[in-house]
Design a protein around this motif. Structure first.
Motif, PDB file in Angstrom:
ATOM      1  N   ASN A 332       0.803  -1.240   0.000  1.00 42.06           N
ATOM      2  CA  ASN A 332       0.000   0.000   0.000  1.00 42.06           C
ATOM      3  C   ASN A 332       0.830   1.281   0.000  1.00 42.06           C
ATOM      4  OD1 ASN A 332      -2.492  -1.366   0.095  1.00 42.06           O
ATOM      5  ND2 ASN A 332      -2.125  -1.787   2.268  1.00 42.06           N
ATOM      6  N   PRO A 333       1.576   1.539  -1.015  1.00 41.70           N
ATOM      7  CA  PRO A 333       2.404   2.754  -1.041  1.00 41.70           C
ATOM      8  C   PRO A 333       1.557   4.020  -1.194  1.00 41.70           C
ATOM      9  CG  PRO A 333       2.453   1.660  -3.170  1.00 41.70           C
ATOM     10  CD  PRO A 333       1.676   0.766  -2.258  1.00 41.70           C
ATOM     11  N   ASP A 334       2.119   5.157  -0.794  1.00 42.83           N
ATOM     12  CA  ASP A 334       1.461   6.447  -1.031  1.00 42.83           C
ATOM     13  C   ASP A 334       2.419   7.340  -1.805  1.00 42.83           C
ATOM     14  OD1 ASP A 334       3.321   7.458   0.730  1.00 42.83           O
ATOM     15  OD2 ASP A 334       1.952   7.424   2.455  1.00 42.83           O
ATOM     16  N   GLU A 335       2.099   8.619  -1.853  1.00 39.80           N
ATOM     17  CA  GLU A 335       2.898   9.501  -2.719  1.00 39.80           C
ATOM     18  C   GLU A 335       4.324   9.728  -2.206  1.00 39.80           C
ATOM     19  OE1 GLU A 335       0.477  12.984  -2.835  1.00 39.80           O
ATOM     20  OE2 GLU A 335       1.140  13.655  -0.863  1.00 39.80           O
ATOM     21  N   ASN A 336       4.574   9.376  -0.942  1.00 33.86           N
ATOM     22  CA  ASN A 336       5.929   9.563  -0.403  1.00 33.86           C
ATOM     23  C   ASN A 336       6.749   8.273  -0.390  1.00 33.86           C
ATOM     24  OD1 ASN A 336       5.509  12.340   0.229  1.00 33.86           O
ATOM     25  ND2 ASN A 336       4.179  11.650   1.903  1.00 33.86           N
ATOM     26  N   SER A 337       6.191   7.223  -0.930  1.00 38.64           N
ATOM     27  CA  SER A 337       6.887   5.919  -0.857  1.00 38.64           C
ATOM     28  C   SER A 337       8.034   5.843  -1.854  1.00 38.64           C
ATOM     29  CB  SER A 337       5.888   4.802  -1.141  1.00 38.64           C
ATOM     30  OG  SER A 337       4.855   4.823  -0.193  1.00 38.64           O
ATOM     31  N   PRO A 338       9.041   5.020  -1.534  1.00 37.26           N
ATOM     32  CA  PRO A 338      10.176   4.877  -2.454  1.00 37.26           C
ATOM     33  C   PRO A 338       9.769   4.181  -3.753  1.00 37.26           C
ATOM     34  CG  PRO A 338      10.341   3.322  -0.641  1.00 37.26           C
ATOM     35  CD  PRO A 338       9.185   4.219  -0.326  1.00 37.26           C
ATOM     36  N   ALA A 388      16.929   4.297 -22.224  1.00 35.23           N
ATOM     37  CA  ALA A 388      15.701   3.488 -22.285  1.00 35.23           C
ATOM     38  C   ALA A 388      14.954   3.534 -20.952  1.00 35.23           C
ATOM     39  CB  ALA A 388      16.050   2.044 -22.645  1.00 35.23           C
ATOM     40  N   VAL A 389      15.695   3.413 -19.863  1.00 33.33           N
ATOM     41  CA  VAL A 389      15.048   3.433 -18.543  1.00 33.33           C
ATOM     42  C   VAL A 389      14.456   4.823 -18.296  1.00 33.33           C
ATOM     43  CG1 VAL A 389      15.412   3.203 -16.053  1.00 33.33           C
ATOM     44  CG2 VAL A 389      16.535   1.613 -17.626  1.00 33.33           C
ATOM     45  N   GLY A 390      15.232   5.868 -18.662  1.00 33.92           N
ATOM     46  CA  GLY A 390      14.752   7.236 -18.475  1.00 33.92           C
ATOM     47  C   GLY A 390      13.459   7.473 -19.237  1.00 33.92           C
ATOM     48  N   MET A 391      13.420   7.012 -20.477  1.00 37.82           N
ATOM     49  CA  MET A 391      12.227   7.184 -21.309  1.00 37.82           C
ATOM     50  C   MET A 391      11.021   6.468 -20.680  1.00 37.82           C
ATOM     51  SD  MET A 391      11.343   8.611 -24.113  1.00 37.82           S
ATOM     52  CE  MET A 391      12.871   8.825 -25.036  1.00 37.82           C
ATOM     53  N   PHE A 392      11.290   5.259 -20.199  1.00 35.07           N
ATOM     54  CA  PHE A 392      10.206   4.481 -19.577  1.00 35.07           C
ATOM     55  C   PHE A 392       9.667   5.216 -18.341  1.00 35.07           C
ATOM     56  CE2 PHE A 392       9.298   1.251 -16.185  1.00 35.07           C
ATOM     57  CZ  PHE A 392       8.020   0.958 -16.612  1.00 35.07           C
ATOM     58  N   VAL A 393      10.567   5.718 -17.501  1.00 38.26           N
ATOM     59  CA  VAL A 393      10.123   6.400 -16.270  1.00 38.26           C
ATOM     60  C   VAL A 393       9.291   7.627 -16.635  1.00 38.26           C
ATOM     61  CG1 VAL A 393      10.910   7.661 -14.218  1.00 38.26           C
ATOM     62  CG2 VAL A 393      12.029   5.515 -14.885  1.00 38.26           C
ATOM     63  N   LYS A 394       9.745   8.369 -17.632  1.00 43.85           N
ATOM     64  CA  LYS A 394       9.014   9.597 -18.013  1.00 43.85           C
ATOM     65  C   LYS A 394       7.592   9.290 -18.480  1.00 43.85           C
ATOM     66  CE  LYS A 394      13.081  12.013 -19.644  1.00 43.85           C
ATOM     67  NZ  LYS A 394      13.841  12.290 -20.861  1.00 43.85           N
ATOM     68  N   LYS A 395       7.461   8.182 -19.224  1.00 43.04           N
ATOM     69  CA  LYS A 395       6.143   7.873 -19.806  1.00 43.04           C
ATOM     70  C   LYS A 395       5.284   6.973 -18.923  1.00 43.04           C
ATOM     71  CE  LYS A 395       7.405   8.226 -24.654  1.00 43.04           C
ATOM     72  NZ  LYS A 395       7.585   7.499 -25.904  1.00 43.04           N
ATOM     73  N   SER A 396       5.830   6.520 -17.818  1.00 42.18           N
ATOM     74  CA  SER A 396       5.147   5.476 -17.044  1.00 42.18           C
ATOM     75  C   SER A 396       3.933   5.966 -16.276  1.00 42.18           C
ATOM     76  CB  SER A 396       6.131   4.851 -16.045  1.00 42.18           C
ATOM     77  OG  SER A 396       6.492   5.838 -15.081  1.00 42.18           O
ATOM     78  N   GLY A 397       3.915   7.260 -15.963  1.00 43.74           N
ATOM     79  CA  GLY A 397       2.815   7.781 -15.133  1.00 43.74           C
ATOM     80  C   GLY A 397       3.129   7.713 -13.652  1.00 43.74           C
ATOM     81  N   GLU A 400       2.224  10.638 -11.368  1.00 38.39           N
ATOM     82  CA  GLU A 400       0.844  10.832 -10.888  1.00 38.39           C
ATOM     83  C   GLU A 400       0.590  10.059  -9.599  1.00 38.39           C
ATOM     84  OE1 GLU A 400      -1.538   9.573 -14.175  1.00 38.39           O
ATOM     85  OE2 GLU A 400      -0.493  11.004 -15.492  1.00 38.39           O
ATOM     86  N   LYS A 401       1.472   9.118  -9.306  1.00 43.97           N
ATOM     87  CA  LYS A 401       1.262   8.273  -8.122  1.00 43.97           C
ATOM     88  C   LYS A 401       2.156   8.690  -6.962  1.00 43.97           C
ATOM     89  CE  LYS A 401       0.202   4.232 -10.987  1.00 43.97           C
ATOM     90  NZ  LYS A 401      -1.213   4.071 -10.712  1.00 43.97           N
ATOM     91  N   ALA A 402       3.343   9.208  -7.269  1.00 44.85           N
ATOM     92  CA  ALA A 402       4.301   9.499  -6.194  1.00 44.85           C
ATOM     93  C   ALA A 402       4.973  10.849  -6.417  1.00 44.85           C
ATOM     94  CB  ALA A 402       5.356   8.389  -6.159  1.00 44.85           C
ATOM     95  N   LYS A 403       5.218  11.528  -5.279  1.00 42.12           N
ATOM     96  CA  LYS A 403       5.963  12.791  -5.352  1.00 42.12           C
ATOM     97  C   LYS A 403       7.459  12.517  -5.271  1.00 42.12           C
ATOM     98  CE  LYS A 403       2.754  15.741  -2.812  1.00 42.12           C
ATOM     99  NZ  LYS A 403       2.584  16.270  -1.454  1.00 42.12           N
TER     100      LYS A 403
END
Ligand code: SF4
Length: 446
Positions: A332-338, A388-397, A400-403
């Motif tokens: 159950n992570p929230d917006e501050n979770s790693p 590739a990893v950077g691109m994935f992180v940028k597009k992953s959304g 919207e889930k974590a700060k």
């Protein structure tokens, strides 16, 4: 008689359009002749040719569909003796046993255990599928009530076991929406059981001791117009069951002996009362060609290892086991979770998610599609590198889930941290441990 590749080729459109996945019609014909392709893959075969090719292209072991239309399970349909030759297609169905002598309370408890027995592994829901409903006193009303109870209290497939056609008919009518299997047709009752299976259009288990007797029985039943048969050699000791399963598979595939071209039922519940021995016998049946294995009871300690064994054996060895790319919330992570990232090799996911879960630290686990490669291999193949990893992180959304703007990468991918920092300038890249077992301590230290 089976057709050769050239004979099949003569009936194909010969346009070499490649829509079947093969470079030419000839290549497709050859694959079809050797059982390595399905006729449906070519959309341009006429109905007339389809009929002619049906026999040549039909799997040597008949696939039998069970269950309701929206949750069909298949047994049979296998085309190879050894998994590494291609793959096994239809996982052994695991069944428990209920009898008409059990009380309603006992049945309800077993149904509840069955419904609760679901395990999430590598993105799949693993569970047993079936109950054998055994007639103990020849009472059609009791069998009907038991079948209805199973229908109402579970989504289990149903195998109806008894030697009285009227009793099986009562159970089959109560369970007709799940296409139950009838058992058993024997040389003694073949006419009555065959007629019942034909009338209800249901699969039928043919049981006879000795190969000649069983071949005669299935030949008689197919002569009556029955197609969906299941074999039971009648053997109830491990050595003979193992031998029979191998003989049936080999006879169906190598000389294409049609009387044995059906899936096999192994009732380990009738081989021993010892649940540990039943588990061992069931594991042999799963490894060696059992289509359905019936245990006397379904308990998590017995069923879970069998489900894992089945998963391993029925996984296509030519395809990497993968999980779907995405963001997986764990604890159950929230917006501050790693945020942790790794590859979509199923074993990697399984181990990393298990360690995170065990840490009890709420965490976002990002899984990137690397075509099923592990971290080191994906990095070496250029599929898990900084851009590739950077691109994935940028597009992953994930934003919207974590700060959180710290990304924990696998220790084995430490070499990509520099490139990744360039790709994700707003992020802090943390190098996680190399060993998954060190993940809990690492997460707790953050
Ligand atoms: Fe030939 Fe049919 Fe394959 Fe096209 S899809 S190459 S016509 S076999």
């Amino acid at each position: 008689m089976a057709l050769t590749g050239i004979e099949i080729f003569k009936m194909l459109p010969k346009t070499n359009c490649k829509e079947c996945g093969f470079p030419t019609c000839l290549a497709f014909a050859m694959a079809l002749a050797s059982g390595k392709a399905e006729l449906d893959a070519c959309p341009y075969v006429s109905d007339e040719v389809k009929e002619k090719l049906a026999e040549a292209s039909a799997p040597p072991i008949r696939p039998i569909k069970l269950g309701p239309a929206d949750a069909v399970k298949t047994i049979g349909g296998e085309t190879v003796q050894f998994r590494h030759e291609k793959t096994f297609f239809s996982p052994t169905l695991i069944a428990g046993m209920l009898t008409t002598a059990m009380s309603d309370a006992e049945v309800d408890e077993k149904l509840k255990t069955f419904m609760d027995m679901q395990f999430e592994r590598v993105g799949l829901n693993l569970r047993p599928e079936m109950f054998a409903l055994v007639d103990k006193d020849g009472d059609a009303g009791k069998m009907s009530a038991l079948a209805k109870r199973v229908m109402d209290g579970s989504d289990a497939l149903i195998l109806l076991v008894g030697d009285k056609p009227d009793v099986l008919k009562a159970g089959a009518e109560a369970a007709k929406d799940r296409r139950p299997i009838l058992a058993y047709a024997t040389p003694e009752n073949a006419d009555a059981m065959g007629a019942l299976a034909k009338e209800l259009d249901l699969p039928l288990v043919a049981k006879a001791e000795g190969y000649d007797a069983l071949a005669e029985l299935t030949t008689k039943l197919t002569g009556m117009g029955l197609k969906d048969l299941i074999l039971d050699s009648g053997a109830r000791n491990l050595k003979q069951v193992f031998q029979d399963n191998v003989v049936f598979r080999r006879a169906a595939l190598v000389p294409k002996f049609k009387p044995f071209g059906f899936p096999v039922l192994n009732c380990v519940a009738e081989m021993t009362d010892d649940p540990v021995k039943q588990a061992l016998y069931a594991s042999v049946a799963i490894a060696k060609y059992g289509g359905i294995v019936v245990l006397s009871d379904l308990t998590p300690d017995v069923v879970f290892p069998l489900l894992l064994q089945r998963l391993n054996i029925y996984t296509d060895p030519q395809k990497p086991m993968i999980v779907t790319q995405g963001i997986y919330p764990i604890n159950n992570p929230d917006e501050n979770s790693p945020i942790v990232i790794t590859t979509n090799f199923a074993l990697t996911y399984f181990i990393v998610s298990g360690e995170i879960e065990g840490s009890k630290v709420p965490t976002w686990l990002m899984i990137m599609d690397t075509e099923g490669l592990s971290v080191m291999t994906a990095w070496a193949a250029g599929k898990f590198v900084g851009d590739a990893v950077g691109m994935f992180v940028k597009k992953s959304g994930i934003d919207e889930k974590a700060k959180t703007r710290s990304l924990i990468i696998p220790g084995y991918a430490a070499a990509i941290s520099g490139d990744l920092e360039e790709e994700l300038p707003d992020w802090k890249i943390l190098i996680g441990p190399r060993e998954a077992s060190h993940i809990p301590a690492f997460l707790k230290s953050q």
